[in-house]
Design an enzyme around this catalytic site. Sequence first.
Site, mmCIF file in Angstrom:
data_model
loop_
_atom_site.group_PDB
_atom_site.id
_atom_site.type_symbol
_atom_site.label_atom_id
_atom_site.label_comp_id
_atom_site.label_asym_id
_atom_site.label_seq_id
_atom_site.Cartn_x
_atom_site.Cartn_y
_atom_site.Cartn_z
ATOM 1 N N GLU A 115 10.954 -10.961 -26.353
ATOM 2 C CA GLU A 115 9.842 -10.534 -27.211
ATOM 3 C C GLU A 115 9.984 -9.098 -27.698
ATOM 4 O OE1 GLU A 115 5.037 -9.886 -26.661
ATOM 5 O OE2 GLU A 115 6.052 -11.449 -25.524
ATOM 6 N N ASP A 116 10.478 -8.208 -26.832
ATOM 7 C CA ASP A 116 10.437 -6.778 -27.141
ATOM 8 C C ASP A 116 11.779 -6.151 -27.525
ATOM 9 O OD1 ASP A 116 7.735 -6.718 -26.706
ATOM 10 O OD2 ASP A 116 7.895 -6.095 -24.620
#
Length: 763
Positions: A115-116
């Site tokens: 996600e990051d």
Amino acid sequence: MGGPDEPPILLMYKPAAPDVAPAVPPPSSRPDAELKADLQETFARLKRHILRRRPGEDLTVLDDAFAFAKARHGGQKRQDGRLYMTHPVEVAEILIDQNLDAVCLCTALLHDVVEDTTPNKEEAAVLLDEIRTRFGPEVARCVDGVTKISKLEFYSREERQAESVRKMLLAMVSDIRVILVKFGDRMHNLQTLGSMPVENRVRTAQETLDVYCPIAHRLGMGKVRAQMEDLAFEHLDPDAFREIVDKIAGNRNANEEFLQEMKVTVEQKLKAESIAARVEARLKRPYSVWQKMKRQKIGIDQVYDLLAFRIITETVKDCYAALGVIHAEWTPIFGRIKDFIAIPRPNLYQSLHTSVIVPGGQMFEVQIRTSEMHRVAEDGIAAHWKYKEGRKGALSEDQRVTWLRQLVDWQKDMHDPGEFMSTVKMEFHQENVFVFSPLGRVVVLPQGATPVDFAYAIHSDIGNMCSGAKANGRIVPLKYQLQNSDVVEILTQPGTTPNRDWLAFVKTSKALSRIRHFVSEQQRVRAIEIGQKYLESEARKLGVTLNKVQKARIDEVTASYGVAKMEDLHSALGFGRYSARQVLAKLAPDQVQTDEQAPAPAAKAPGRKPKANEHAIIVRGVNEMLTVRGKCCNPILGEPIIGYVTRGRGVAVHSAACTNVRNLMYDAERKIDVEWARSVSESFLVKLQIHTDDRPGMLNQFTSILAGESCNIRNLEAHTDHKSVDDDALVDMTIEVRDKKQLDKLMMQLRRVSGVRDVARRI
């Protein structure tokens, strides 16, 4: 009986906090070398923690996962200035406290990598493949399930949240460990919310109460649910939270003395009857206290059952024997005795509940269960994933997973994010009633469920053909609300079909889904017929021969309206979404003169003057279309809104949270995108009701708050609350506000006035 290792009496809520020594300066002011050393020590502490619980554990895979995630996150930092990688490590610590397996721990360390650290969907897929290769398919599946959907473009935060929750639910069906890791992630985020902006804190806390706590409850994870509820409550209403905690702390000595005395007495009584048991004393949690205060509109001084005992025995027989001992010694309170051992809750929770009163008027609650029941009540479905049991994957036979699978199945055709989230929340939050079929089968339904819900719970075909019902041998209306222990019989008749009116009273997702599907299909068939006739009639008036329009032209026009084929466009015309003249102008531009600014027929209302606030709302992509705000919910600027195409009245606009929305939106084709205009100067009328102590000066404080916000009062009435036995009053007022932000601020300030029990918005 209880030994030296039994838990102490819990007298006061203490929020969990990150393990950082107070003498250490704030992370944001510390050099990177210190932050890196802090991260290494945090990971070393995690490994020590694992080895204490599981001596001899091979930590190689965790070392690999930590190194992999650390390299991907690089120098990323959290809002508090600490290295971002400390978050996954501390999430893993929370999970090892629950003794979860190595897959969960690896997932915790890797859960934010995709996600990051990836900028787009393509790179995310490549990274997931790498995780699958290095750590196995189970870890990759769980990491993907925990990862929020953030690489796609969505119109609103609500849409992104809905799709992320949908993805998480789907992943949970195949591997429940997805939600176990998500709970750990959410728990740590709640513990460290203090460094976030207020808006983010409130949003995260509210989402926790709306989505994650109910999921934990339905999965039987009472301990996790309780911790998340109290942490979220602390950020949502810090004043109320602090008031409750301070009040409990103020009575600490008296409570401790009473609990210790009663604990010894209970232990002695049980021992005298040769009942082997462990007795725990505890206090009602802050969030639970607040819920009761809000539900009953009382002050904390009127919450008399703050104290509770839990008796943990070895056998079911001893549970009932212990209940007899308690009732023989103290007077039970009528209506407060519940047997969840004989009839467990849907999340498999089992316990005997009773409340008793002792001489002097002090009341307390008693829960009685076996040690196995206690384990299930505390850990729920996570109890099956304890490392020592070596369980893998989903428990297909588990009733809680079956419910989850059914929920996903019922919601798979819901494309509207608002409808999806509201239905999921409704399914999660509902209380239950237990009813019986004529053959003795127990059916668990939400409170307020009807015979129609019961029919669909038995079988979809029974629901579709339902023509009547009996409860306890007597004919009852189909909208009759079932009560605990009702024996329900469904009457069916071939040729009977679901009725649209059922949408107004059914409660279960399955019933709603099946009825909506049937009604939608019927409405669509009728709309296609109306739309086709409408288009042909308008074509004759304008001299357009539809048969001569080339197929390529038809395909181009249907695509421009965002539909796949002509019958879809006929359906939209039948529902009044578009004007036939505008469609014909695109099909035959040389023959039809068009005015793109002209409103569709559904928007016309000759001779009618626009009401206040109508121009505050616009229909996206359509100019000057008539909009009418729903009276049932009275949406105001700043609230999420939904448009619904009506026949002859334009677009009805409702709040996304309106209770009527789920009944109106049975057909997705009648939904239309609406939004607040960029500049809205009008004010909105809102009705508030304040439940407060009846004492001098209250109205003066209320009006001072409103004056401070330059808020005009259109009407105000105050009177004694005759339904209350206490010295209470009700204040009803109608005020003008600019938007929801101002309304929320006003309501928060009014709630903070000493003596105010509740502030509610009225429609």
